[in-house]
Write an enzyme that holds these catalytic residues in place. Sequence first.
Site, PDB file in Angstrom:
ATOM      1  N   ASN A  41       0.818  -1.216   0.000  1.00  0.00           N
ATOM      2  CA  ASN A  41       0.000   0.000   0.000  1.00  0.00           C
ATOM      3  C   ASN A  41       0.850   1.264   0.000  1.00  0.00           C
ATOM      4  O   ASN A  41       2.075   1.216   0.061  1.00  0.00           O
ATOM      5  CB  ASN A  41      -0.971  -0.015   1.188  1.00  0.00           C
ATOM      6  CG  ASN A  41      -0.237   0.043   2.516  1.00  0.00           C
ATOM      7  OD1 ASN A  41       0.815   0.673   2.626  1.00  0.00           O
ATOM      8  ND2 ASN A  41      -0.755  -0.634   3.516  1.00  0.00           N
ATOM      9  N   ILE A  42       0.186   2.402  -0.064  1.00  0.00           N
ATOM     10  CA  ILE A  42       0.892   3.677  -0.242  1.00  0.00           C
ATOM     11  C   ILE A  42       1.831   4.012   0.912  1.00  0.00           C
ATOM     12  O   ILE A  42       2.836   4.674   0.722  1.00  0.00           O
ATOM     13  CB  ILE A  42      -0.094   4.858  -0.471  1.00  0.00           C
ATOM     14  CG1 ILE A  42      -1.088   4.982   0.676  1.00  0.00           C
ATOM     15  CG2 ILE A  42      -0.789   4.739  -1.809  1.00  0.00           C
ATOM     16  CD1 ILE A  42      -1.864   6.307   0.658  1.00  0.00           C
ATOM     17  N   CYS A  48      -7.780  -2.663  -6.726  1.00  0.00           N
ATOM     18  CA  CYS A  48      -7.017  -2.742  -5.482  1.00  0.00           C
ATOM     19  C   CYS A  48      -8.015  -2.410  -4.390  1.00  0.00           C
ATOM     20  O   CYS A  48      -9.019  -3.092  -4.273  1.00  0.00           O
ATOM     21  CB  CYS A  48      -5.818  -1.813  -5.510  1.00  0.00           C
ATOM     22  SG  CYS A  48      -6.179  -0.151  -6.113  1.00  0.00           S
ATOM     23  N   ASP A 100      -9.292   1.194  -3.592  1.00  0.00           N
ATOM     24  CA  ASP A 100     -10.187   2.158  -4.215  1.00  0.00           C
ATOM     25  C   ASP A 100     -10.033   2.181  -5.726  1.00  0.00           C
ATOM     26  O   ASP A 100     -10.778   2.839  -6.424  1.00  0.00           O
ATOM     27  CB  ASP A 100      -9.917   3.551  -3.644  1.00  0.00           C
ATOM     28  CG  ASP A 100     -10.392   3.640  -2.203  1.00  0.00           C
ATOM     29  OD1 ASP A 100     -11.522   3.197  -1.938  1.00  0.00           O
ATOM     30  OD2 ASP A 100      -9.618   4.117  -1.354  1.00  0.00           O
TER      31      ASP A 100
END
Lengths: 717, 658
Positions: free
Chosen positions: B274-275, B337, B339
């Site tokens: 993730n980010i 993923c 969103d």
Amino acid sequence: EIQVKEPIEKEVNPRLLPGELLLCEASTVYKYIQEDGSNRGTYGKLVCTNFKISFLDDDSASDDNEPQFKNKIVDCNDITLQCVDQIYGVYDEKKKLLTGQLRKYPEKLIIYCKDLRVFHFCLRYTKEEEVKRIVSGIIHHTQTPKLLKRLFLFSYASAAPNNTDGRNQTVMFETLEDWRDELERTKGNVKYKAVTTNEGYRVSEKLPLYFVVPICVSEESILKYEGRGIPIWCWSCHNGAALLKMSAFPKEQDDSTAQTQKAFLDGIYKTISKPPYELLKVDDLSSSLPSLQDIQTAYTRFKQLFLIDNSTDFWATDVKWFSLLESTNWLEIIRRVLKKAIEVVECLERQHTNVLLIEESATDLCCVISSLVQVMMDSYNRTKLGFQSLIQKEWVAGGHAFLDRCNHLRRSDKEEAPVFLLLLNCVWQLVQQYPPAFEFTETYLTVLSDSLYVPIFSTFFFNSQHQKDTNTTGESLNTQSGPFRFLTVWDFSVQFDPKAKAFLNNPLYAEKPKPDKSQRKTTRFKHQRQLSLPLTQTKPSTKRGFFREETDHLIKNILGKRIGKFINSSDEPPNSFREFYDSWHSKSIDYHGLLLPCIDGPEIKVWAQRYFRWIPEAQVHGGGTIAIAAKILDLMEEVQSLQEKMDEEHCQAISGDVHSIPLLRESARLSSLFPFASLQRQSVKPALPTSTWKDLEDEDELVKRDDEFVDLSGDTS
Amino acid sequence: LCHFFAQVENVRLLDRLSSRKAALGTLYLTATHVIFVENGSETRKEIWVLHSQISSIEKQATTATGCPLLIRCKNFQVIQLVIPQERDCHDIYISLIRLARPVKYEELYCFSFNPKLDKEEREQGWKLVDLNEEYNRMGIPNNYWQISDVNRDYGVCDSYPTEVYVPKSATAHIIVGSSKFRSRRRFPALSYYCKDNHASICRSSQPLSGFSARCLEDEQMLQAIRKANPGSNFIYVVDTRPKLNAMANRAAGKGYENEDNYSNIKFQFIGIENIHVMRNSLQKMLEVCELKSPSMSDFLWGLENSGWLKHIKAIMDAGIFIAKAVAEEGVSVLVHCSDGWDRTAQVCSVASLLLDPYYRTMKGFMVLIEKDWVSFGHKFNHRYGNLDGDPKEISPVIDQFIECVWQLMEQFPCAFEFNERFLIHIQHHIYSCQFGNFLCNSQKERRELKIQERTYSLWAHLWKNRADYLNPLYRSDHSQTQGTLHPRMAPCNFLYKFWSGMYNRFEKGLHPRQSVTDYLMAVKEETQQLEEELEVLRERLANLQESQLNDNKVKSKQQERSKQLGLSTSNNSLANTPQEYSNDLKSFPSRSPSQGDEEDSALILTQDNLKSSDPDLSANSDQESGVEDLSCRSPSGGGCLPSEDSGKDSDEAVFLAV
């Protein structure tokens, strides 16, 4: 059933070189195709000669398309005896290193080669006595100690027709003339002289017949300690400073001997530190660089990363690629060696100081450092001829013990160390950082590294000039053939045809501009005057003008110390090395001038061509640097054909026919492993590697604090 | 319009790599830039940094020489200043903190940037990339796909574009129903369609499936996607998250598709992190980049520990998986993923790039970014911190995509029409906010702000300077530039390289400066020149022949006369033999082939010709850091993009006005 087999059983005979003898063979050997874990492969005959181990494919008719890059001496299924690194036998799925006498014969043979190929042969379908013969034959001829005279070099030299047409222009440094010419070329002849003291090897068997010493060094002192303690000239810089090397005295137990030796050395230092000689800086390489043992250990670990048995192993190592690479220490050794070379360059170039490299025998790291320094400082050594002459001078004549260091005779593992490979690896770093500065390509270096194990050339198969000389004339039994005439590796046409040789030459090499150019420039087309890159801004460039350089020097020399303090107001102590390095890198590059490699971590790279070339997992179809190289060759051909067309237009005044432009290479059809490995198929089905994601466990907490949760509150549904 | 907010004299600019070369100069602060002007040097060196490029400012402990200020930029430039007075330093620090974090879009540079184009030119610029045209190029609408107006006025999904392409059999009822079962209502929509075999790539967000929830319309939607590809009886559903993350989401009422509920899907996880992991990873890698002369150990360990290249590899692996499914199996793929606006955008665009050679051209690449990133609501504002916001939202998502493209370019050097510089400039402008393209978080927001009427398009700017971005190795007729790129199934780690051209590009002397491609540009130029010269020679030859014909009559008379006089005719300006011709050429402003020795026939690529290398790729020139002579030009990008027109843009006006 017998009838079915019959058509396959056509006689396939190995292609033998002059002097090559078939020693043993085994048929219906199954060779696995290297690339995958599957059991695909081909049946054939495995043979062992006094030159090579060779696999002969039963249906050899299949290779109808000749590869573009083919070695005429060693085929893709040939392994020269000297190229064999280690041999493993597989017994009930277990790998065992094979060295000496065998009690039980393996069902599978794995051969690791020094050029990093890996061969898998299955012997399950082979007759038992053939297995015995071939396995023990191979083990015997590759893994047990050998006599020098049993090297294939000698059989080949006595059997091959003496057709060395001698048009090899590489300076061999076997004659006094060669040394004198080199002195003249580097303008070292004022302070240094070539001596004949070692004629008949009176001084030492390790030294070449002729070598160069400071003029003031007397014959007696050369003779006194077999040439130890004598500064031997390597090269002179344009400013007169010289690079010297010296073989050190061994650690002496006896005090008085040590005393006299010290006195002797002091005397030598004194004479060569006096004018006209420059200041002297002594660098003991045995303490300032990694030991040969370290180098050997690092390389052994490093090469293990590329000697890959199967795909599974490959992916297992791939996951930790960078840390595994780091743990070998090989790249760090390259970095340290390059750094040392830059330090020497700095002394010579900027401090006008003579540098004396010291090593036990002055034939290992001395060779590496002095060669690198000369490649960096003298653009002549970046041409093919120059580089080859340099290898002759520093390594072959210089007495690097190739035989021992490569362990060609399998006499002692302790002596083995990849010193020459280290040099090639360092030069490769320079080649990939500054491609236009070199007349040769990385393929040239790779080919050279492979030639280390091809025993038809004498270049890499003697420990010294003395050893070569005594064995050339030697007490050869069949005196009718006279002295052996060995081939030299520098005649690349022995190994490659002209088309393949094209890959050794760098088409982007920036040829040295001729001095008489200025006149012609004015007669050029307007648009031709500046061949410049797009985006080139017309800003005042940091020109390395002669005058400016000079004044810089003056200021530095006169005001150096005082100004130095002002500028260097930071906490760090003035580091002349770093300063030199930085200031060179902030200027524009002159490809025919001094060349310093970048030695920061990110810029030291793995020589992908040499090390990855047999690994199918590393293959990029239609990609890799070779795609650029092929593209460039195409482009060059195009330019040349345009040039020719123009000439034609001129000659025939009237001419209408337009030649089509030849496009020889279809770079999209090549793979990144070209020119060494052949193209391989790819799987079609999409699949994901399973091992890849497992290694991120250390990120656990972040994974748990997933963004997927963060967004929950704002969700509308 | 703008004024200097502050001006500080005797500021020292430190060179990170060598402490020796500290430059003394003046620091200016304007509404849009930080400018450092070096004192007294003949070539007045300058550094311009846009406020929006500043990622962090650090004030360090005061020393005897002054107060050090460290400015880290989003384009990976690090500037170290020493300001003599602590008070000045503090003022600058406080001002920069405010200036680097604007709160309103109107504060961003694109609203004041004026490249002196009229309204029409501005509109033309925005029209350069047209997505409807792009879907038409793919062959859509057709029997299977249509444009849907279900999202007009952003009624269904506010982060989607108004025009969405969906399977023909998906009715508005199905779409709306499906959207209610998808996170943030991002329902499955078409991203790429492969004309040749009808396979497609669709994208969406995660389903709100929790542990057992189902949605008939969503199931119908996936069915419709499958039916739109008559050649295949199933579709892949690719969840780009690690399985663990997706499973954790089920507890929150989200999650992933259950293969049992959907007919004919094959479900696949691809573990892209993730980010937050990515942000952290970049941070670690940048720490390695900032090391002063890193050893092999520092570098290799640092690189591996950062995990950065592994993340890049994960994205690539996912893209390759999808490209293979589409090209080789002919199976459609639905990608999501969480969103569906970060990893999904990365993966869809990598796959498209591999599949379709058009996206490997300059224009096509602009279209690709416009399609998969801009139109589908990638949150540019949040991810790249254009406005002051939650730092946890910031993550180098598109940077990773750009790096994937670079990695592919390294592996396939002949397959792309554009060069590294093109990528670097796009990266720069994603952060610079000089053009309106990447403002806001969605199309809806951009329309509300009237971006196209108030700002300019980057694509037009890049297109105008396209000569600078050409890859000399690219040929449109070359087989590699057509069709699908075939990287290995999962290229191994060693194929992924550290991109020093991006992350270390501001470090002088950290890497060699002459790339082979730059060199090739020069060769190509030479080729072109030879062709031109050939053309001129041909013309000249034709003229000569013509005049020869005309003169022949005259000449024959002359000859007779000269015979009588015993004179040669060779001083006549006519060329009868090659020798004469070349003699004649000496007055002609060209080199003559008869003079061509080996030096002429070989390529002349001497230092003279290639002395100054490219500003961005080389890290050699000072220009890359925006250092130029202020009096004659100013950088358009406030940073690194000196180009012909930029000298005349508003920056200059700003400076001169003061």
